[in-house]
Design a protein around this motif. Structure first.
Motif, mmCIF file in Angstrom:
data_model
loop_
_atom_site.group_PDB
_atom_site.id
_atom_site.type_symbol
_atom_site.label_atom_id
_atom_site.label_comp_id
_atom_site.label_asym_id
_atom_site.label_seq_id
_atom_site.Cartn_x
_atom_site.Cartn_y
_atom_site.Cartn_z
ATOM 1 N N ASP A 439 -31.262 -25.815 -9.922
ATOM 2 C CA ASP A 439 -31.234 -24.444 -10.439
ATOM 3 C C ASP A 439 -29.800 -24.038 -10.772
ATOM 4 O O ASP A 439 -29.058 -23.557 -9.908
ATOM 5 C CB ASP A 439 -31.828 -23.485 -9.405
ATOM 6 C CG ASP A 439 -31.866 -22.046 -9.915
ATOM 7 O OD1 ASP A 439 -31.575 -21.827 -11.110
ATOM 8 O OD2 ASP A 439 -32.191 -21.145 -9.113
ATOM 9 N N PRO A 440 -29.397 -24.231 -12.031
ATOM 10 C CA PRO A 440 -28.027 -23.844 -12.422
ATOM 11 C C PRO A 440 -27.746 -22.357 -12.261
ATOM 12 O O PRO A 440 -26.584 -21.953 -12.166
ATOM 13 C CB PRO A 440 -27.961 -24.255 -13.898
ATOM 14 C CG PRO A 440 -29.055 -25.254 -14.076
ATOM 15 C CD PRO A 440 -30.127 -24.858 -13.135
ATOM 16 N N GLY A 441 -28.815 -21.532 -12.199
ATOM 17 C CA GLY A 441 -28.622 -20.085 -12.097
ATOM 18 C C GLY A 441 -28.704 -19.559 -10.685
ATOM 19 O O GLY A 441 -28.767 -18.337 -10.489
ATOM 20 N N SER A 442 -28.711 -20.441 -9.692
ATOM 21 C CA SER A 442 -28.888 -19.978 -8.311
ATOM 22 C C SER A 442 -27.684 -19.161 -7.848
ATOM 23 O O SER A 442 -26.538 -19.427 -8.209
ATOM 24 C CB SER A 442 -29.086 -21.177 -7.375
ATOM 25 O OG SER A 442 -27.942 -22.011 -7.383
ATOM 26 N N THR A 443 -27.959 -18.135 -7.051
ATOM 27 C CA THR A 443 -26.913 -17.272 -6.485
ATOM 28 C C THR A 443 -27.223 -17.029 -5.016
ATOM 29 O O THR A 443 -28.345 -17.236 -4.546
ATOM 30 C CB THR A 443 -26.844 -15.924 -7.211
ATOM 31 O OG1 THR A 443 -28.122 -15.284 -7.140
ATOM 32 C CG2 THR A 443 -26.456 -16.109 -8.674
ATOM 33 N N GLY A 444 -26.234 -16.572 -4.285
ATOM 34 C CA GLY A 444 -26.440 -16.287 -2.871
ATOM 35 C C GLY A 444 -26.536 -17.557 -2.043
ATOM 36 O O GLY A 444 -26.076 -18.625 -2.447
ATOM 37 N N ASP A 445 -27.163 -17.435 -0.880
ATOM 38 C CA ASP A 445 -27.314 -18.586 0.014
ATOM 39 C C ASP A 445 -28.228 -19.620 -0.622
ATOM 40 O O ASP A 445 -29.295 -19.290 -1.156
ATOM 41 C CB ASP A 445 -27.900 -18.139 1.363
ATOM 42 C CG ASP A 445 -26.915 -17.309 2.177
ATOM 43 O OD1 ASP A 445 -25.705 -17.404 1.906
ATOM 44 O OD2 ASP A 445 -27.375 -16.576 3.074
#
Length: 535
Positions: A439-445
């Protein structure tokens, strides 16, 4: 013998049992006159010491670039020219030793061999007989390799610089040259047959016009068949002709192979299908063969694997073989599975146990297996690159896994939804589904990233791990049965324990979707790898 007698012998030879054909790259190009011949043959047939071996046929890979016999037509492998010129040869002894071990012996001749350091002298002498890669409108994937043959003298070559020098079989002089080389092989050695390998290496016709030139390749094969029939009459015994081609009928067309005519006109006795492919379209080839006396063998390459699966553990190969046998072939072919090298060097892995299992479904049954969905490209980065590196270049279908579905973005079959098919040849009492997402768009933990390497053998690339908040939103189904919550492994894979009653022998349909994400985010998530362990 009369033509009728030879024809009868030929039919009998076609029908011999071949549980496993070992397409054996025994490193014949490493031969040195200082080697002791008894050690050479012992090393070459190291696998035959096991009485449980299911290998019935060995196809000794004799290359197709610089050749390992005293040829009057082709460039000879470096360092042996003077030795050959004095009347020496070593292939007859290797063939004889195979027969003494009860093996059927073929040669496998690469339609386009390569030279690892530089083009062979004959190719330097005849550059107009070679494919001109500048006809391909797209640049090649690896700038180290000069795919046109314009700068041989610069010395600035990539690791496989000789890859550029490939024969163009649309040229009659190339066909005539190769026919004489093949004549030397079949007339000068007591072999049961020869395989023409159209997989290593493609292309062999002008790039982008292969199907347009298909009749040229058929003319070549027809001439080879006629020549072999002449040698059969001279020797008074059967000599079979096999071909190794792409993993599907459409892939053959892509590469300029009119497999329908080759089978329909009686030009071949054996068709080996695929190379690095984990999946082969045996049904398509069976439809073409029908009731004709042609034998069909799916082929699997351990070394130049589907992306991520070069030299995987034995359980992966077992699953490939189980899927092959489920499609009822006449046998299976293994390439780059070791078995012995003439110089005695050990392979990267010991495959001796597989040689006692792969030859029939009964000896595979009950063993641990891992079924996977193959990925596009692979082999080595210099060959086809990796799907995500932007260097994938389909100048041929053979070896490319061009139609493999992975990596697959979510949302291909509806909002956030993607379906995938997985073939399973044998079931066991326990099963686990394992999936690697990126997931190139992952954010956070995010979930663990420390060991999200997923490739065997080749250079390892990291994926971008999922956000922890996304994991709980993934819905997975197996044959439309909804699975429970996934366990997050330490290596970044998601894993589900699966009731084996949910699985089918044959095709299984899986689906994945992520709900509740902002518009566009779901479609950035990809399924990189999917595997099912059957215990």
């Amino acid at each position: 013998k009369t033509e009728a007698q030879i024809a009868a012998l030929h039919r009998g030879a076609v029908n011999r049992r071949r549980r496993i054909i070992l397409h054996h790259d025994a490193a014949l190009d490493r031969f040195k006159p200082s080697m002791k011949m008894e050690e050479v043959v012992e090393n070459t047939y190291a696998f035959s010491k096991d009485p449980k071996s299911q290998i019935d046929t060995v196809m000794l890979d004799v290359g197709g670039g610089a050749v390992p016999w005293p040829s009057k037509h082709m460039s000879q492998i470096s360092g042996l020219q003077d030795w050959f010129s004095k009347g020496n040869d070593f292939l007859p002894a290797v063939v004889k030793a195979g027969h003494e071990r009860g093996l059927e012996i073929f040669f496998s001749y690469r339609i386009n061999g390569i030279a690892n350091l530089s083009p062979e002298p004959l190719k330097r002498k005849r550059p107009s007989w070679l494919l001109d890669w500048r006809e391909d409108p797209e640049p090649p994937h690896d700038p180290r390799i000069p795919w046109d043959h314009s700068n041989w003298q610069t010395g600035k070559k990539g690791k496989w610089g000789g890859d550029a020098a490939l024969w163009n079989y649309a040229i009659p002089e190339v066909q005539a040259l190769q026919i004489e080389a093949i004549r030397e092989l079949v007339s000068g050695h007591e072999i049961e047959g020869i395989q023409l390998d159209f997989v290593r290496h493609a292309p062999y016709l002008p790039v982008g016009r292969q199907w347009e030139y298909r009749d040229r390749l058929t003319e070549f094969l027809s001439s080879v068949r006629a020549m072999i029939r002449e040698v059969e009459m001279e020797k008074g015994r059967a000599i079979l002709l096999g071909v190794k081609v792409a993993s599907s009928v459409s892939g053959c067309h892509f590469d300029g192979i009119d497999i329908e005519r080759w089978v329909g006109d009686g030009l071949v006795d054996i068709v080996a299908v695929g190379a690095r492919s984990l999946e082969v379209d045996l049904g398509g080839f069976k439809d073409i063969i029908g009731h004709k006396k042609v034998k069909l063998y799916p082929s699997h390459d351990r070394h130049h694997g589907s992306d991520g699966y070069s030299y995987p553990p034995l359980r992966y190969h077992r699953a490939v073989m189980a899927n092959f046998w489920r499609q009822k072939p006449d046998g299976v072919m293994l390439f780059n599975f070791g078995g012995g090298r003439i110089d005695g060097r050990a392979g990267k892995k010991d495959d001796s146990l597989g040689f006692t299992e792969f030859g029939q479904l009964a000896t595979l049954r009950g063993k641990e297996m891992t079924y996977v969905i193959q990925r596009r490209a692979g082999g080595h980065p210099w060959e086809f690159g990796h799907p995500e590196d932007g260097k994938f270049q389909p100048w041929s279908f053979a070896n490319s896994n061009l139609l493999a579905v992975l990596p697959a973005k979510l949302g291909q079959h509806g909002k956030g939804l993607t379906y995938l098919k997985l073939d399973i040849g044998e079931l066991g009492p326990k099963a686990k589904l394992r999936v690697l997402f990126s997931d190139p768009g992952s954010t956070g933990d995010t979930i663990p990233v420390g060991s999200t390497y997923y490739r065997y053998g080749n250079s390892n690339y990291r994926v971008r791990p999922l956000a922890k908040s996304v994991v709980n939103r993934i819905e997975s189904r197996l044959n439309n049965i909804r699975l429970g919550q996934a366990e997050v492994r330490d290596d970044g894979w998601l894993e589900w324990s699966v009731d084996v009653k949910f699985l089918a022998v044959g095709e299984n349909l899986l689906s994945f979707r992520v709900q509740g994400l902002e518009a566009g985010h779901t479609e950035s998530i990809s399924i990189e790898c999917l595997e099912i362990d059957v215990e």
